[in-house]
Write an enzyme that holds these catalytic residues in place. Structure first.
Site, short mmCIF file in Angstrom:
data_model
loop_
_atom_site.label_atom_id
_atom_site.label_comp_id
_atom_site.label_asym_id
_atom_site.label_seq_id
_atom_site.Cartn_x
_atom_site.Cartn_y
_atom_site.Cartn_z
N ASN A 20 0.81 -1.20 0.00
CA ASN A 20 0.00 0.00 0.00
C ASN A 20 0.86 1.27 0.00
O ASN A 20 1.06 1.89 -1.05
CB ASN A 20 -0.96 -0.04 1.20
CG ASN A 20 -2.08 0.97 1.08
OD1 ASN A 20 -1.97 1.95 0.35
ND2 ASN A 20 -3.17 0.73 1.78
N ASP A 21 1.40 1.62 1.15
CA ASP A 21 2.14 2.88 1.24
C ASP A 21 3.34 2.94 0.28
O ASP A 21 3.69 4.01 -0.19
CB ASP A 21 2.62 3.09 2.68
CG ASP A 21 1.45 3.27 3.63
OD1 ASP A 21 0.40 3.75 3.18
OD2 ASP A 21 1.59 2.91 4.81
#
Lengths: 103, 464
Positions: free
Chosen positions: B389-390
């Site tokens: 994700n990040d």
């Protein structure tokens, strides 16, 4: 061991640790952290000596816990590092075999 | 008798020397993939030599306690180390590291209680090493609890940093009393350790899950330092050298990790960012999340020329690495070029993904790191994001108000099609909405990574 000699050992060992790890590839960061975690399991020998010289019940109890924790550090650190690195070896061998087998 | 003691001492010193050499050579070998496996064997041999020879230490008693303690500690660690899943390795490292810190603190406690640490230099080292060891012990235990899912979220309240500071100052003040030998009563000694244990807890509780790798690495370095300090107290060269080497190597490793996240160590420890920083960065991303079926993704990948796979913690949680590799082999057999892109902090530790992919049998040459792969996303037909994700959030490049602004990311958004396998609509560990998910070329494939991979395999096989 005199104080100044001990200080020299400290300084040289600190540079050694830095140099040994300075150019390590990212792929080995986790195994290396685990490996260094195993190496400080040497605290076991200190814990053994401390318990070996303990006299009062309190000292003995703390010393016992110390040896127990230290052997956990050493053995657990070894087992997980070894398991991780074992996989590297396996995949390396397989990769070589695949490369050879490829037309 | 005297000569027997002298020769035992010589044997011990010589063995510790050999141990120190084996440790350094072992670590050196562990820093290259080709020799890494033999490195742990060398270090292990060193540990065995040092432990055995320590039984000969002159003046040792209490063997009836030492041997059971070693047997119990060894059995528990062996059992837990052998049966833990590869995905749970990070918290096990935290646990074993904490045990080492606790052992260093125990040595300090025994030496201080029995008044063996004489002289201001030695007693200062005993106290400082004891405090560091105890902080590492309780801090690592909290880190273990967080990664194991025993402790949820991060405990924060107003004045927390202030309280932590007070505890630190109180521990140092009591430590100074003992070290200067003004007051070495057992009560004061006990007070130092209690405060140090509280300090480790209050330092670690506010730090979010995403930062745990850095924290564990830091505690690893601290334990090394504590071991070195107690080595000075016991006049034990093996402990001094091994502890110092780990202390400096661990510090460097911690810096490398913090740098990979584009954050300073102070920022990790004191900012409180990590899993609830959410609500910041003003307006959310524009657009909507567009779901897709596995069968469509299967067709897309089967006819692609180049697929780049970006694994993240979601892959680890779902134990999907084997299925993913099976999927890749199908694609490779069809002539698709497949590569894995590994972000330095993907997963819970640097190299975490590499370990899992190695377990599944993925050859090294298919695995690329951030610098190598980033220019290749332009030419990729599909970027398959699996539970990451990040590390693929383009906000890090564009939004100055974002907490992850400036963190180097994988440019997955440059690929022609981006497929995101994700369990739900939640945010990553940083709590930030991911702009990538809302792009026009992004499709969401909801589900557990292992199940999704199985569906993709079926879909590609169906293409024929």
């Amino acid at each position: 061991m005199t104080g100044i000699i001990a200080l020299y050992i400290f300084m040289l060992a600190a540079f050694t640790g830095y140099e040994v790890i300075a150019r390590v590839p990212v792929i080995l960061h986790t195994p290396l952290m685990s490996g260094s975690n195993f190496v400080h399991g040497i605290v076991l020998v200190g814990a053994m000596v401390a318990l070996g010289e303990a006299h009062t019940p309190l000292e003995k109890i703390i010393g016992f816990v110390g040896v127990l924790l230290a052997s956990g550090n050493a053995v657990g650190g070894y087992v997980v590092t070894e398991r991780m690195l074992e996989m590297f070896k396996a995949s390396g061998a397989r990769a070589k075999k695949d490369a050879k087998g490829a037309p | 008798m005297i000569s027997a003691i002298a020769s035992a001492d010589l044997l011990i010193q010589a063995s510790y020397f050999v141990t120190a050499v084996l440790f350094i050579m072992g670590l050196k070998r562990m820093s290259s993939p080709v020799t890494a496996r033999s490195g742990i064997l060398w270090a292990g041999a060193g540990m065995l030599v040092a432990t055995l020879v320590t039984f000969l230490y002159p003046g040792m008693t209490n063997y009836e306690l030492i041997i059971p303690a070693i047997v119990v500690g060894t059995s528990l660690a062996w059992w837990s180390g052998k049966r833990v899943a590869m995905t749970d390795i990070p918290q096990m490292i935290a646990l074993y590291n904490g045990m080492g810190g606790g052992a260093a603190a125990a040595i300090a406690a025994v030496e201080l209680y029995r008044g063996a640490a004489v002289g201001i230099a030695i007693s200062t080292l005993a106290v400082v090493g004891g405090i560091i060891g105890a902080v590492s012990f309780s801090g690592s235990a909290i880190a273990f609890g967080k990664l194991q899912g025993l402790i949820h979220g991060s405990l924060r309240f107003g004045g927390q940093k202030f309280l932590t500071l007070i505890v630190l100052i109180a521990a140092l003040a009591l430590g100074a009393l003992v070290a200067s030998q003004v007051n070495t009563s057992p009560g004061v000694v006990t007070g130092i350790f209690v405060l140090a244990l509280v300090l480790g807890v209050s330092m670690t509780l506010p730090i979010g899950g995403a930062d745990m790798p850095v924290v564990i690495s830091l505690y690893n370095a601290l334990t090394g330092l504590a071991v070195a300090f107690e080595g000075f107290v016991l006049n034990n060269a093996a402990m001094i050298i091994a502890g110092t080497v780990v202390g400096s190597a661990g510090t460097l490793l911690t810096q490398l990790m913090a740098k990979a996240m584009n954050r300073s160590l102070g920022n990790v420890l004191f900012s409180g960012f990590g899993d609830t920083a959410a609500a910041v960065s003003g307006a959310g991303p524009q657009g909507s999340l567009k779901p897709i079926d596995a069968s469509d993704v299967g067709v897309m990948m089967a006819f692609a020329q180049k697929v780049i796979i970006v694994p993240g913690y979601g892959m680890a949680v779902a134990q999907a690495q084997h299925k993913i590799w099976e999927l890749c082999q199908l694609l490779i057999d069809r002539g698709v070029m497949v590569k894995f892109a590994i972000h330095p902090v993907a997963g819970r530790m640097p190299g975490h993904m590499n370990v899992l992919l190695a377990e599944a049998g993925v050859p090294y040459d298919l695995i690329a790191d951030l610098d190598e792969i980033n220019s290749e996303f332009d030419t990729a037909d599909v970027a398959l994001i699996i539970g990451a994700n990040d590390v693929v959030n383009p906000v890090a490049r564009t939004d100055k108000s974002s907490p992850i602004y400036g963190m180097p990311i994988l440019n997955a958004d440059k690929a022609k099609n981006v497929i995101v396998i994700k369990r739900g609509k939640g945010t990553g560990f940083s709590g930030i909405e991911n702009g990538l998910f809302y792009l026009d070329n992004t499709r969401m494939l909801y589900g557990d990574a292992q199940k999704a991979a199985a569906e993709l395999i079926a879909a590609i096989k169906a293409v024929g």
